[in-house]
Scaffold this motif. Structure first.
Motif, PDB file in Angstrom:
ATOM      1  N   VAL A  15       0.123   6.787  -6.709  1.00 45.36           N
ATOM      2  CA  VAL A  15      -0.995   7.740  -6.783  1.00 45.36           C
ATOM      3  C   VAL A  15      -0.498   9.164  -6.613  1.00 45.36           C
ATOM      4  N   MET A  16       0.424   9.370  -5.664  1.00 47.00           N
ATOM      5  CA  MET A  16       0.962  10.717  -5.444  1.00 47.00           C
ATOM      6  C   MET A  16       1.731  11.206  -6.667  1.00 47.00           C
ATOM      7  N   ASN A  31       0.351   4.032  -2.784  1.00 49.57           N
ATOM      8  CA  ASN A  31       0.163   5.446  -2.461  1.00 49.57           C
ATOM      9  C   ASN A  31       1.204   6.315  -3.156  1.00 49.57           C
ATOM     10  N   TRP A  90       0.818  -1.214   0.000  1.00 52.86           N
ATOM     11  CA  TRP A  90       0.000   0.000   0.000  1.00 52.86           C
ATOM     12  C   TRP A  90       0.853   1.265   0.000  1.00 52.86           C
ATOM     13  N   SER A  91       2.043   1.201   0.578  1.00 50.21           N
ATOM     14  CA  SER A  91       2.938   2.363   0.495  1.00 50.21           C
ATOM     15  C   SER A  91       3.360   2.605  -0.946  1.00 50.21           C
TER      16      SER A  91
END
Length: 224
Positions: free
Chosen positions: A201-202, A198, A194-195
């Motif tokens: 996505v960022m 994320n 998930w890191s």
């Protein structure tokens, strides 16, 4: 003096041999197995009448860390029935004469297999230390030397019991350590996944913002 020394050493060595033999004859069972998805596994353990049986299990790997558990007597009576538990300890005292059935159920899981640690501890009150001779049947000692030998024998029996309990505790700690390690590795994988998601996505949002800002200031000149 030499004869007295030999008289003391011979029973001492015999006691040591009997201690080792008692340890080897131990009926306690420990095993770890993989329970496939959608499957049920049963194990049988022969137990004598009027003894005690203790069953302990832990799910150390697999999705949700849960299984179904059942303990069935030789006559077919369901003594224990649990659904979707991660661990448990159950005792039967006194027991019936025959084969007890220990079953683990993973039929509710269609995809995830489970790794299960199980331990069966059997205590027979009729079992004695040495050559299966009860202390009540032993003749009364009639000398100080025999009193000392009996005392040494009892000490060895006590040490054997403590060693067995220590071995059982170490096996339980190993099972706990394996389950905790699996949870840590599973949590590490989830956090890393998930890191990374994320981060992607960022980066996508940042590139979109840069593109949007550049498009706002990219005004084409119109000639009259």
């Amino acid at each position: 003096m030499d004869s007295l020394l030999r008289l003391c050493l011979v029973p001492f060595l015999v006691s040591v041999v009997e201690v080792v033999g008692a340890l080897r004859r131990n009926q306690d069972v420990e095993f770890t197995f993989v329970l496939p998805a959608g499957a049920t596994e049963c194990f049988y353990q022969t137990v004598t009448r009027q003894s005690s049986l203790e069953v302990e299990y832990q799910v150390i790997a697999g999705s949700s860390l849960d299984v179904g558990f059942a303990l069935i007597s030789p006559t077919g009576y369901r003594l224990v029935s649990e659904f979707r538990r991660s661990d448990g300890i159950h005792s039967v005292d006194p027991t019936e004469d025959g084969d007890y059935r220990v079953c683990f159920d993973n039929s509710f899981s269609s995809f995830s297999e489970k790794m299960v640690f199980a331990r069966l501890i059997m205590n027979d009150p009729k079992e004695t230390f040495g050559d299966d001779i009860t202390w009540e049947s032993q003749p009364e000692p009639d000398s100080l030397l025999e009193y000392k030998l009996v005392d040494i024998w009892e000490k060895f029996d006590l040490v054997r019991q403590h060693l067995e309990r220590s071995r059982q505790a170490q096996a339980a700690l190993r099972a706990f350590e394996a389950r905790d390690r699996y949870l840590l590795e599973d949590n590490l994988w989830r956090v890393s996944f998930w890191s990374f998601a994320n981060l992607l996505v960022m980066l996508a949002v940042a590139l979109t913002q840069v593109y949007t800002l550049r498009s706002l200031f990219n005004v084409k000149q119109v000639r009259a």
